[in-house]
Design a protein around this motif. Sequence first.
Motif, mmCIF file in Angstrom:
data_model
loop_
_atom_site.group_PDB
_atom_site.id
_atom_site.type_symbol
_atom_site.label_atom_id
_atom_site.label_comp_id
_atom_site.label_asym_id
_atom_site.label_seq_id
_atom_site.Cartn_x
_atom_site.Cartn_y
_atom_site.Cartn_z
ATOM 1 N N TYR A 32 0.589 -1.164 0.005
ATOM 2 C CA TYR A 32 0.076 0.045 0.054
ATOM 3 C C TYR A 32 0.696 1.212 -0.047
ATOM 4 O O TYR A 32 0.539 2.034 -0.589
ATOM 5 C CB TYR A 32 -1.172 0.059 0.925
ATOM 6 N N PRO A 33 1.871 1.328 0.854
ATOM 7 C CA PRO A 33 2.686 2.572 0.512
ATOM 8 C C PRO A 33 3.395 2.619 -0.836
ATOM 9 O O PRO A 33 3.545 3.892 -1.474
ATOM 10 C CB PRO A 33 3.905 2.478 1.526
ATOM 11 N N GLY A 34 3.739 1.284 -1.390
ATOM 12 C CA GLY A 34 4.216 1.369 -2.966
ATOM 13 C C GLY A 34 3.248 1.671 -3.945
ATOM 14 O O GLY A 34 3.417 2.548 -4.669
ATOM 15 N N GLY A 35 1.946 1.393 -3.664
ATOM 16 C CA GLY A 35 0.754 1.728 -4.304
ATOM 17 C C GLY A 35 0.573 3.208 -4.321
ATOM 18 O O GLY A 35 0.235 3.824 -5.636
ATOM 19 N N LEU A 36 0.584 3.974 -3.418
ATOM 20 C CA LEU A 36 0.457 5.172 -3.076
ATOM 21 C C LEU A 36 1.659 6.066 -3.767
ATOM 22 O O LEU A 36 1.193 7.337 -4.017
ATOM 23 C CB LEU A 36 0.306 5.594 -1.657
ATOM 24 N N ALA A 37 2.770 5.353 -3.904
ATOM 25 C CA ALA A 37 3.700 6.233 -4.560
ATOM 26 C C ALA A 37 3.915 5.892 -5.780
ATOM 27 O O ALA A 37 4.986 6.200 -6.391
ATOM 28 C CB ALA A 37 5.244 5.622 -3.725
ATOM 29 N N ASP A 38 3.006 5.391 -6.499
ATOM 30 C CA ASP A 38 2.867 4.964 -7.906
ATOM 31 C C ASP A 38 4.170 4.029 -8.150
ATOM 32 O O ASP A 38 4.532 3.996 -9.453
ATOM 33 C CB ASP A 38 3.020 6.160 -8.835
ATOM 34 N N ILE A 39 4.562 3.123 -7.486
ATOM 35 C CA ILE A 39 5.708 2.413 -7.588
ATOM 36 C C ILE A 39 5.149 0.841 -8.404
ATOM 37 O O ILE A 39 3.881 0.497 -7.820
ATOM 38 C CB ILE A 39 6.537 1.798 -6.335
ATOM 39 N N HIS A 40 5.467 0.733 -9.463
ATOM 40 C CA HIS A 40 4.984 -0.666 -9.958
ATOM 41 C C HIS A 40 5.451 -1.862 -9.697
ATOM 42 O O HIS A 40 4.446 -3.050 -9.525
ATOM 43 C CB HIS A 40 5.306 -0.261 -11.871
#
Length: 488
Positions: free
Chosen positions: A306-314
């Motif tokens: 979820y922190p990755g998704g919020l940061a637009d990390i693929h």
Amino acid sequence: MTLSNATLASLPKTIAAPGYDRSKLTPGIVHIGLGNFHRAHQAVYLDDLFALGEGHDWAILGAGVRAPDVAMRDTLLAQDCLSSVIELAPGAHKARVIGAMIGFIEVQAGNAALIEAMRQPNIRIVSLTVTEGGYYIDPKTGTFSPEHPDIRADAENPAAPNTAFGAIIAALKARRAAGVAPFTVMCCDNVPHNGHVTRDAVVGLCRLSDPELADWIAATVAFPNSMVDRITPATGAREIAMAAEMGLNDKAPVTCEPFRQWVVEDNFPAGRPALEKVGVTFTPHVDKFETMKIRILNGGHAIIAYPGGLADIHFVHEAMEDDLIRAFLNRVLSAEVLPIVPPVPGQDLGDYKALIVERFSNPEVADTVRRLCLDGSNRQPKFIIPSIADRVAAGAPAEGLILLSALWCRYCFGTSESGAVIAPNDPNWDRLVTVSHEAKERPAAWLEMEDIYGALGSNPAVVESFTKALNSIWARGSRVVMGEYLGL
């Protein structure tokens, strides 16, 4: 080179072919749900066993009960049920062709062909990978739901069922009438206590139409618990191109990490293949392995997702290259999760956590953050919320886990922190987006989803911690809040 029995002898030397004569295999297992995970896991273990010259009467017949399974059947039959499996170690790809499956039962409404196959005496195991959400569990109670429309439909027409569980019941009924011993039902899905869950689904459905048969199944049929593990991304253009570059024309190749693990309760009255000879662990302590894996690996996936998704990390490995997200994962696992995981025979939890971090960091797997974020409404109650509940029950802080839950809520708002739209990523997406919007103004609304949080959602300490975390995320951004948790 198109995969087929005829081309096996001509495979490139860099690709391992089945080390046995496939023409001498006979079926002993019907497997329902021929997705990537099964073909990279159970089928690989059987392929290894067959290569030892053992268990050749335990080959797999594939099966499916959903319309999309038709396409998989057509694809695999066109290549003689062969699959290429490409292990993605850092800096190295290793391919093999798996031949453990020798047929694929026709996919049809009413499942007559599947029932007929399962009633045959040579079928001694029916295994399943029908996804974590495919067991008709009532989220409010955590138990089988007899009210689901699919279940009600099968209960009203048990002779022509459309669910896997209805087909299993019909086959068991036919075997009983013919005086044939029942097969073992082996769940291979990533579900806590998966044998018990599968038993509840089969017996619960049967009880709606034939209580006496349900009692017989409950008393007679084995449903061993198991823990399964191998990171196996979805197949797309990248994976098909990868197989082609290695010399294979495979329309459904499987890529996976090198690591694999399978821990099974040894409860197979009708017999089983000698899988202990190829690395499978048979133990009465499956529950301990399962808790370790679900809390550390699956929980760890959520912690970075979820922190990755919020940061637009693929990609997942890109999230692991982010120092803040990696530190968040390490801190939450070490400080809040490992202390509440019961000891596991022969396992050091610290070493297991280090292995998980290493596996997540493998750039070759190219697993996606979006895949890890998928179906949070089903996964959070299994992988994260029980850890929060255990921490609360022990009077221990759960700040990081509650922060993760707030990050999930923020993700379900439907936009990343850059403002990019997040495409629907949950069967209950519309509901989650609506509640997340409400929670922006009143955070407790998120915890009031009783089917997800249960009684934990009304715990004053949890409400206070969650409210603080979500308000802080909205006011200052997730990275600042994670940094504060880490003491940065």
